[in-house]
Write a protein that holds these residues in place. Structure first.
Motif, PDB file in Angstrom:
ATOM      1  N   ASN A   2      45.779 -24.608  21.790  1.00 35.17           N
ATOM      2  CA  ASN A   2      45.727 -23.842  23.024  1.00 35.17           C
ATOM      3  C   ASN A   2      44.265 -23.515  23.368  1.00 35.17           C
ATOM      4  OD1 ASN A   2      45.988 -22.070  25.106  1.00 35.17           O
ATOM      5  ND2 ASN A   2      47.738 -20.988  24.212  1.00 35.17           N
ATOM      6  N   THR A   3      43.796 -24.044  24.482  1.00 38.79           N
ATOM      7  CA  THR A   3      42.371 -23.878  24.818  1.00 38.79           C
ATOM      8  C   THR A   3      42.150 -22.815  25.897  1.00 38.79           C
ATOM      9  OG1 THR A   3      42.607 -25.656  26.401  1.00 38.79           O
ATOM     10  CG2 THR A   3      41.747 -26.257  24.221  1.00 38.79           C
ATOM     11  N   LYS A   4      43.210 -22.084  26.242  1.00 37.04           N
ATOM     12  CA  LYS A   4      43.035 -21.049  27.268  1.00 37.04           C
ATOM     13  C   LYS A   4      42.060 -19.980  26.766  1.00 37.04           C
ATOM     14  CE  LYS A   4      47.460 -21.604  29.544  1.00 37.04           C
ATOM     15  NZ  LYS A   4      48.779 -21.007  29.827  1.00 37.04           N
ATOM     16  N   LYS A   5      41.348 -19.344  27.706  1.00 37.98           N
ATOM     17  CA  LYS A   5      40.228 -18.493  27.272  1.00 37.98           C
ATOM     18  C   LYS A   5      40.667 -17.229  26.525  1.00 37.98           C
ATOM     19  CE  LYS A   5      39.264 -16.115  31.690  1.00 37.98           C
ATOM     20  NZ  LYS A   5      38.313 -16.049  32.787  1.00 37.98           N
ATOM     21  N   LEU A   6      41.943 -16.821  26.644  1.00 34.62           N
ATOM     22  CA  LEU A   6      42.403 -15.656  25.881  1.00 34.62           C
ATOM     23  C   LEU A   6      43.507 -16.051  24.885  1.00 34.62           C
ATOM     24  CD1 LEU A   6      42.439 -12.960  28.747  1.00 34.62           C
ATOM     25  CD2 LEU A   6      40.698 -13.316  26.990  1.00 34.62           C
ATOM     26  N   ALA A  22      49.966  -4.145  36.240  1.00 35.77           N
ATOM     27  CA  ALA A  22      50.978  -5.206  36.100  1.00 35.77           C
ATOM     28  C   ALA A  22      50.362  -6.559  36.430  1.00 35.77           C
ATOM     29  CB  ALA A  22      52.167  -4.915  37.011  1.00 35.77           C
ATOM     30  N   GLU A  23      49.558  -6.607  37.485  1.00 36.76           N
ATOM     31  CA  GLU A  23      48.914  -7.875  37.859  1.00 36.76           C
ATOM     32  C   GLU A  23      47.934  -8.310  36.765  1.00 36.76           C
ATOM     33  OE1 GLU A  23      49.651 -10.034  39.844  1.00 36.76           O
ATOM     34  OE2 GLU A  23      47.913 -11.187  40.491  1.00 36.76           O
ATOM     35  N   ALA A  29      47.964 -12.805  30.704  1.00 35.86           N
ATOM     36  CA  ALA A  29      48.966 -13.658  30.048  1.00 35.86           C
ATOM     37  C   ALA A  29      48.788 -15.113  30.471  1.00 35.86           C
ATOM     38  CB  ALA A  29      50.373 -13.172  30.392  1.00 35.86           C
ATOM     39  N   SER A  30      48.434 -15.327  31.742  1.00 37.16           N
ATOM     40  CA  SER A  30      48.236 -16.705  32.221  1.00 37.16           C
ATOM     41  C   SER A  30      47.041 -17.366  31.529  1.00 37.16           C
ATOM     42  CB  SER A  30      48.058 -16.747  33.752  1.00 37.16           C
ATOM     43  OG  SER A  30      46.759 -16.298  34.099  1.00 37.16           O
ATOM     44  N   HIS A  31      46.129 -16.532  31.000  1.00 36.44           N
ATOM     45  CA  HIS A  31      44.981 -17.071  30.248  1.00 36.44           C
ATOM     46  C   HIS A  31      45.290 -17.145  28.748  1.00 36.44           C
ATOM     47  CE1 HIS A  31      42.208 -17.317  33.586  1.00 36.44           C
ATOM     48  NE2 HIS A  31      42.479 -16.072  33.931  1.00 36.44           N
ATOM     49  N   GLU A  50      59.320  -8.739  30.807  1.00 40.32           N
ATOM     50  CA  GLU A  50      60.320  -9.812  30.988  1.00 40.32           C
ATOM     51  C   GLU A  50      59.797 -10.903  31.914  1.00 40.32           C
ATOM     52  OE1 GLU A  50      64.393  -7.189  30.263  1.00 40.32           O
ATOM     53  OE2 GLU A  50      63.807  -7.740  32.305  1.00 40.32           O
ATOM     54  N   GLN A  51      59.102 -10.465  32.954  1.00 37.77           N
ATOM     55  CA  GLN A  51      58.536 -11.418  33.923  1.00 37.77           C
ATOM     56  C   GLN A  51      57.534 -12.362  33.232  1.00 37.77           C
ATOM     57  OE1 GLN A  51      56.066  -9.492  36.811  1.00 37.77           O
ATOM     58  NE2 GLN A  51      57.010 -10.581  38.515  1.00 37.77           N
ATOM     59  N   ILE A  52      56.690 -11.778  32.378  1.00 43.23           N
ATOM     60  CA  ILE A  52      55.690 -12.595  31.666  1.00 43.23           C
ATOM     61  C   ILE A  52      56.379 -13.588  30.729  1.00 43.23           C
ATOM     62  CG2 ILE A  52      53.856 -12.470  29.901  1.00 43.23           C
ATOM     63  CD1 ILE A  52      52.999  -9.790  31.265  1.00 43.23           C
TER      64      ILE A  52
END
Ligand SMILES: NC(=O)c1ccc[n+]([C@@H]2O[C@H](COP(=O)([O-])OP(=O)(O)OC[C@H]3O[C@@H](n4cnc5c(N)ncnc54)[C@H](O)[C@@H]3O)[C@@H](O)[C@H]2O)c1
Length: 276
Positions: A2-6, A22-23, A29-31, A50-52
């Motif tokens: 996984n190379t995402k920055k976080l 929340a945003e 999470a997307s990172h 749950e959304q994440i």
């Protein structure tokens, strides 16, 4: 890999049950970050977690009252039990209810309980979360604490005196943490936010007031929660590894200009000399 920055980082985000928090949870999470949604509103926190998860991320909701040390201790223990590490602390929770705003006024008319609530949630909450998360960052030899502040924490205004004082103190708290634990790899910064209302928040502010505030931002429009969360992701990640003890303004220039800016701009327009 996984190379995402976080990737593999764990982020505790307070007040992540709604609004900007929340945003920020969704964007971190997307990172690749694993998210601890720490909000006093357990239902809202659960929905965000749950959304994440639905989007393929990892998240847990841990109902937390950041103003209470026992609650913060329990949240940090549960986060460690679930994820085994804490890399990022985003001190975002603030008490901003209509009742709170009604009591937090100019100093002569200040409701002392509202003053105490603002300090307890906005400021003590950030200190308590820092107190209990930072030892785990020191164990990792690395960490990022981000305190959410506001233009009202640096400039005087007509009302919200307690909110403003708490937001000013959050800048100093970030500098103290940066000085105290920097040599152990922990960075701390304040993120100064301009007006970036979540979709549902526009309706709660009178249009006239929104217009005045928009006129005092240098960007064509007010900010969006995504723009704030992108800056939070920068401060959370190694992209900002040499940034500590700083105040990063993500405020559309709101705090950067002369107080006469908006009125002068209007005058120039009336005079026909505004050719820009
Ligand atoms: N929205 C903006 O334009 C703006 C501008 C400048 C600064 N800020 C700052 O950004 C942060 C988020 O603002 P927002 O507009 O999303 O606010 P919001 O009211 O939508 O969200 C605040 C969250 O904090 C939670 N919370 C309240 N008390 C708590 C407690 N004791 N323990 C844990 N959680 C608690 C609430 O349940 C809520 O989910 C705040 O620190 C605010 O001061 C926002």
């Amino acid at each position: 890999m996984n190379t995402k920055k976080l990737a593999n980082r764990v982020a505790v985000i307070t007040g992540a049950g709604g609004g900007l928090g929340a945003e920020c949870a969704r964007v971190l999470a997307s990172h690749g970050a694993k998210i601890v949604v720490a909000d006093i509103n357990s239902e809202a926190g659960l929905l965000v977690a749950e959304q994440i998860i639905k989007l393929g991320g990892e998240a847990i909701s841990i109902p937390t009252d950041v103003s209470q040390e026992t609650s913060v201790q329990a949240m940090v223990s549960a986060a460690m039990a679930h994820f085994g590490r804490i890399d990022i602390l985003y001190n975002n929770a603030a008490i901003l209810s209509a009742e709170q705003r009604a009591g937090d006024r100019d100093v002569i008319n200040m409701d002392v309980d509202a003053w105490d609530r603002a300090m307890a949630v906005n400021l003590r909450g950030a200190m308590l979360c820092s107190k209990h998360c930072i030892p785990h960052m020191i164990t990792l030899g690395k960490g990022s604490v981000i305190n959410v502040t506001s233009g009202l924490g640096t400039m005087g205004d007509l009302t919200l005196s307690a909110y403003a004082a708490s937001k000013a103190a959050l800048i100093m708290l970030a500098k103290s943490i940066a000085a105290q634990y920097g040599k152990q790899g922990v960075r701390a910064n304040a993120l100064l936010i301009g007006l970036a209302p979540a979709e549902n928040a526009h309706a709660t502010m009178p249009q006239q007031l929104l217009d005045i505030i928009r006129d005092n931002h240098l960007t064509p429009e007010l900010g969006t929660p995504k723009q704030i969360a992108d800056a939070a992701a920068f401060l959370a990640s190694d992209e900002s590894s040499f940034v500590t003890g700083s105040v990063l303004s993500v405020d559309g220039g709101f705090c950067s200009h002369t107080p006469s800016f908006a009125a002068t701009r209007e005058l120039f327009a009336q005079m026909g000399s505004n050719t820009m």
